[in-house]
Design a protein around this motif. Structure first.
Motif, PDB file in Angstrom:
ATOM      1  N   TRP A   1      -9.022  -0.601 -11.186  1.00 27.69           N
ATOM      2  CA  TRP A   1      -9.483  -1.254  -9.964  1.00 27.69           C
ATOM      3  C   TRP A   1      -9.896  -2.699 -10.213  1.00 27.69           C
ATOM      4  O   TRP A   1     -10.353  -3.386  -9.302  1.00 27.69           O
ATOM      5  CB  TRP A   1     -10.661  -0.472  -9.367  1.00 27.69           C
ATOM      6  CG  TRP A   1     -10.265   0.822  -8.743  1.00 27.69           C
ATOM      7  CD1 TRP A   1      -9.703   1.903  -9.362  1.00 27.69           C
ATOM      8  CD2 TRP A   1     -10.400   1.176  -7.367  1.00 27.69           C
ATOM      9  NE1 TRP A   1      -9.477   2.921  -8.459  1.00 27.69           N
ATOM     10  CE2 TRP A   1      -9.897   2.499  -7.221  1.00 27.69           C
ATOM     11  CE3 TRP A   1     -10.889   0.527  -6.244  1.00 27.69           C
ATOM     12  CZ2 TRP A   1      -9.868   3.162  -6.004  1.00 27.69           C
ATOM     13  CZ3 TRP A   1     -10.877   1.185  -5.022  1.00 27.69           C
ATOM     14  CH2 TRP A   1     -10.362   2.480  -4.910  1.00 27.69           C
TER      15      TRP A   1
ATOM     16  N   LEU B   1      -9.206  -5.929  -7.988  1.00 27.59           N
ATOM     17  CA  LEU B   1     -10.012  -6.388  -6.853  1.00 27.59           C
ATOM     18  C   LEU B   1     -10.844  -7.614  -7.199  1.00 27.59           C
ATOM     19  O   LEU B   1     -11.247  -8.362  -6.304  1.00 27.59           O
ATOM     20  CB  LEU B   1     -10.926  -5.262  -6.365  1.00 27.59           C
ATOM     21  CG  LEU B   1     -10.232  -4.069  -5.686  1.00 27.59           C
ATOM     22  CD1 LEU B   1     -11.248  -2.985  -5.375  1.00 27.59           C
ATOM     23  CD2 LEU B   1      -9.510  -4.516  -4.418  1.00 27.59           C
TER      24      LEU B   1
ATOM     25  N   VAL C   1      -9.804 -11.170  -5.843  1.00 29.02           N
ATOM     26  CA  VAL C   1     -10.065 -11.633  -4.477  1.00 29.02           C
ATOM     27  C   VAL C   1     -11.217 -12.632  -4.417  1.00 29.02           C
ATOM     28  O   VAL C   1     -11.071 -13.718  -3.821  1.00 29.02           O
ATOM     29  CB  VAL C   1     -10.295 -10.439  -3.538  1.00 29.02           C
ATOM     30  CG1 VAL C   1     -10.676 -10.917  -2.138  1.00 29.02           C
ATOM     31  CG2 VAL C   1      -9.040  -9.561  -3.477  1.00 29.02           C
TER      32      VAL C   1
ATOM     33  N   ILE D   1      -4.982   0.866  -1.008  1.00 35.73           N
ATOM     34  CA  ILE D   1      -5.863  -0.073  -0.310  1.00 35.73           C
ATOM     35  C   ILE D   1      -5.454  -1.521  -0.528  1.00 35.73           C
ATOM     36  O   ILE D   1      -5.911  -2.409   0.195  1.00 35.73           O
ATOM     37  CB  ILE D   1      -7.342   0.108  -0.709  1.00 35.73           C
ATOM     38  CG1 ILE D   1      -7.584  -0.378  -2.144  1.00 35.73           C
ATOM     39  CG2 ILE D   1      -7.795   1.541  -0.515  1.00 35.73           C
ATOM     40  CD1 ILE D   1      -9.051  -0.496  -2.503  1.00 35.73           C
ATOM     41  N   TRP D   2      -4.575  -1.769  -1.506  1.00 38.15           N
ATOM     42  CA  TRP D   2      -4.277  -3.160  -1.837  1.00 38.15           C
ATOM     43  C   TRP D   2      -3.560  -3.886  -0.708  1.00 38.15           C
ATOM     44  O   TRP D   2      -3.818  -5.073  -0.466  1.00 38.15           O
ATOM     45  CB  TRP D   2      -3.471  -3.282  -3.128  1.00 38.15           C
ATOM     46  CG  TRP D   2      -3.280  -4.720  -3.491  1.00 38.15           C
ATOM     47  CD1 TRP D   2      -2.172  -5.478  -3.298  1.00 38.15           C
ATOM     48  CD2 TRP D   2      -4.273  -5.602  -4.021  1.00 38.15           C
ATOM     49  NE1 TRP D   2      -2.382  -6.760  -3.695  1.00 38.15           N
ATOM     50  CE2 TRP D   2      -3.682  -6.872  -4.153  1.00 38.15           C
ATOM     51  CE3 TRP D   2      -5.593  -5.436  -4.412  1.00 38.15           C
ATOM     52  CZ2 TRP D   2      -4.359  -7.975  -4.653  1.00 38.15           C
ATOM     53  CZ3 TRP D   2      -6.282  -6.523  -4.920  1.00 38.15           C
ATOM     54  CH2 TRP D   2      -5.668  -7.783  -5.023  1.00 38.15           C
TER      55      TRP D   2
ATOM     56  N   VAL E   1      -6.024  -5.184   1.772  1.00 39.74           N
ATOM     57  CA  VAL E   1      -6.846  -6.194   1.087  1.00 39.74           C
ATOM     58  C   VAL E   1      -6.073  -7.502   0.952  1.00 39.74           C
ATOM     59  O   VAL E   1      -6.577  -8.590   1.266  1.00 39.74           O
ATOM     60  CB  VAL E   1      -7.307  -5.689  -0.291  1.00 39.74           C
ATOM     61  CG1 VAL E   1      -7.906  -6.830  -1.125  1.00 39.74           C
ATOM     62  CG2 VAL E   1      -8.332  -4.574  -0.137  1.00 39.74           C
ATOM     63  N   GLN E   2      -4.832  -7.416   0.508  1.00 36.01           N
ATOM     64  CA  GLN E   2      -4.022  -8.622   0.324  1.00 36.01           C
ATOM     65  C   GLN E   2      -3.704  -9.270   1.664  1.00 36.01           C
ATOM     66  O   GLN E   2      -3.734 -10.505   1.787  1.00 36.01           O
ATOM     67  CB  GLN E   2      -2.729  -8.281  -0.409  1.00 36.01           C
ATOM     68  CG  GLN E   2      -1.820  -9.492  -0.618  1.00 36.01           C
ATOM     69  CD  GLN E   2      -0.620  -9.172  -1.475  1.00 36.01           C
ATOM     70  OE1 GLN E   2      -0.767  -8.767  -2.622  1.00 36.01           O
ATOM     71  NE2 GLN E   2       0.576  -9.340  -0.929  1.00 36.01           N
TER      72      GLN E   2
ATOM     73  N   ALA F   1      -5.469  -9.223   4.438  1.00 30.07           N
ATOM     74  CA  ALA F   1      -6.663  -9.904   4.941  1.00 30.07           C
ATOM     75  C   ALA F   1      -6.961 -11.164   4.142  1.00 30.07           C
ATOM     76  O   ALA F   1      -7.365 -12.196   4.709  1.00 30.07           O
ATOM     77  CB  ALA F   1      -7.859  -8.949   4.888  1.00 30.07           C
ATOM     78  N   THR F   2      -6.747 -11.107   2.840  1.00 31.35           N
ATOM     79  CA  THR F   2      -7.025 -12.270   1.992  1.00 31.35           C
ATOM     80  C   THR F   2      -6.047 -13.404   2.265  1.00 31.35           C
ATOM     81  O   THR F   2      -6.443 -14.557   2.464  1.00 31.35           O
ATOM     82  CB  THR F   2      -6.969 -11.868   0.505  1.00 31.35           C
ATOM     83  OG1 THR F   2      -7.875 -10.789   0.264  1.00 31.35           O
ATOM     84  CG2 THR F   2      -7.346 -13.048  -0.391  1.00 31.35           C
TER      85      THR F   2
END
Length: 381
Positions: free
Chosen positions: A21, A24, A27, A84-85, A88-89, A91-92
């Motif tokens: 993990w 993360l 980010v 979940i990546w 996450v990616q 949104a980033t």
């Protein structure tokens, strides 16, 4: 190396999955660069390449394997990070485009540097996770893989990788196998040009076997195009033309990162030609292996590439590492090796002797390697 097997209960423990993990942590590095500007825009490349090169030296090699036959239902904590990546990616990346468009403290050079770093994230982590996801059977996994690839405008990688690369690796029919003495700067335009063509041809051939047109709605290239157009339109909606340009900067950087990795994974390795365009089956010694612990955490065991090609359906926590008798070993992890690949004289000095040693070890009976070096052996049609 002295390879050992981990107990199943140890592999299933959540703390065993935790190191994977670590992606993360990329980010906040991106957002530090965005908020602080200046030299902080270089935080991601320094973190991803420099720190993990140092951590590989400190952490050493991972010489333990999970039992490849263990029950896969206990691997949920490993799968979760890949699932979940994508959000996450997403949104980033698009949050960053919006933020930059609404900020005044970043110069043009800083914005380009920031999205270069974002491309390091989407290439090093995003495409790598997409690679894991498209190899899995659940529809959710494959869709998330498609979404990740669309964010870097490289959706055809799914078709090329599954239908061409894995079938034809280490033969002249695989665009992604780097040839002996082929520098990365020659490999890159060749693979960019050839991979999309071979991906399209492979999908069209599958459709033809079903008796339908190349432009049938089941051709995944329609999905690829729709997703990529959607990503481009969203970049424009959030950041205007500046957002579109910065989106392109990260996409180009990500593709460059992917093809650097493709370059080092099979450099100079070839499968024996059996005659009439046929080649021996894929074995672990047809891919370079790296057991470096820290970079394998970041890359979810991508560096156990020998086993990935030997058993493509294995999820990343069950991929096996091998010793030098079974698979050729890279002298360092991918962060160091991709940097070396950018300087062809250094790359050849490091790797060409290893390729020649590999030939002597696995194919001592082959005296003339000229056709293998130039990828001019016949191919089946």
């Amino acid at each position: 190396m002295s390879i050992t097997t981990m107990p199943d209960e140890q592999v299933r423990a959540p703390w065993a999955a935790l190191p994977f993990w670590i992606s993360l942590t990329m980010v906040p590095m991106v957002w530090l660069g965005a908020v602080l500007g200046g030299w902080w825009v270089a935080a991601v490349p320094i973190y991803g390449w420099g720190l993990y090169s140092a951590l590989d030296l400190l952490a050493g090699l991972e010489e333990r394997n999970a039992d490849p036959l263990m029950e896969r239902r206990g691997l949920g904590w490993y799968r979760a990070i890949t699932l979940i990546w994508a959000p996450v990616q997403f949104a980033t990346l698009f949050g960053l485009i919006w933020y930059v468009d609404h900020s005044t403290h970043l110069s043009t050079l800083e914005m380009w540097g920031l999205f270069f770093g974002m491309g390091v994230v989407t290439g090093t982590i995003g495409i790598n996770y997409a690679h894991e996801l498209v190899h899995q059977r659940p529809r959710l996994d494959r869709w998330l893989g498609d979404i990740l690839l669309a964010m870097v405008l490289y959706s055809h990688f799914r078709s090329e990788h599954l239908l061409v690369h894995h079938r034809h690796v280490a033969t002249p029919r695989d665009p992604a196998t780097a040839r002996y003495n082929e520098g990365f700067h020659r490999f890159l335009p060749r693979v960019l040009r050839s991979s999309i063509v071979s991906a399209w041809q492979a999908e069209v051939a599958m459709l033809a076997r079903k008796g339908v047109s190349a432009f049938h709605r089941s051709n995944p290239f329609w999905r690829y195009a729709a997703l990529q157009v959607g990503m481009l339109l969203l970049a424009v909606a959030l950041g205007g033309w500046t957002g579109l340009v910065l989106f392109a900067v990260q996409a180009v950087t990500a593709i460059w990162q992917l093809e650097l990795v493709n370059y080092i994974e099979h450099y100079g390795l070839t499968r024996r030609h059996l005659g009439d365009g046929r080649y021996e089956p894929v074995r672990p010694h047809h891919s370079w292996n790296s057991a470096h612990k820290a970079s394998n955490w970041l890359l979810i065991n991508l560096q156990r590439h020998s086993d990935h090609h030997f058993k493509p359906d294995r999820p990343f926590p069950l991929l096996q590492t091998y010793d030098a008798s079974e698979a050729p070993q890279l002298p360092a992890g991918y962060p160091v090796m991709t940097a070396a690949a950018m300087v062809p004289p250094i790359w050849r000095r490091v790797m060409n002797p290893r390729v020649r040693a590999w030939r002597r070890q696995h194919y001592p009976d082959i005296a003339d390697w000229s056709a293998y070096k130039t990828a001019s052996n016949p191919v089946a049609r």
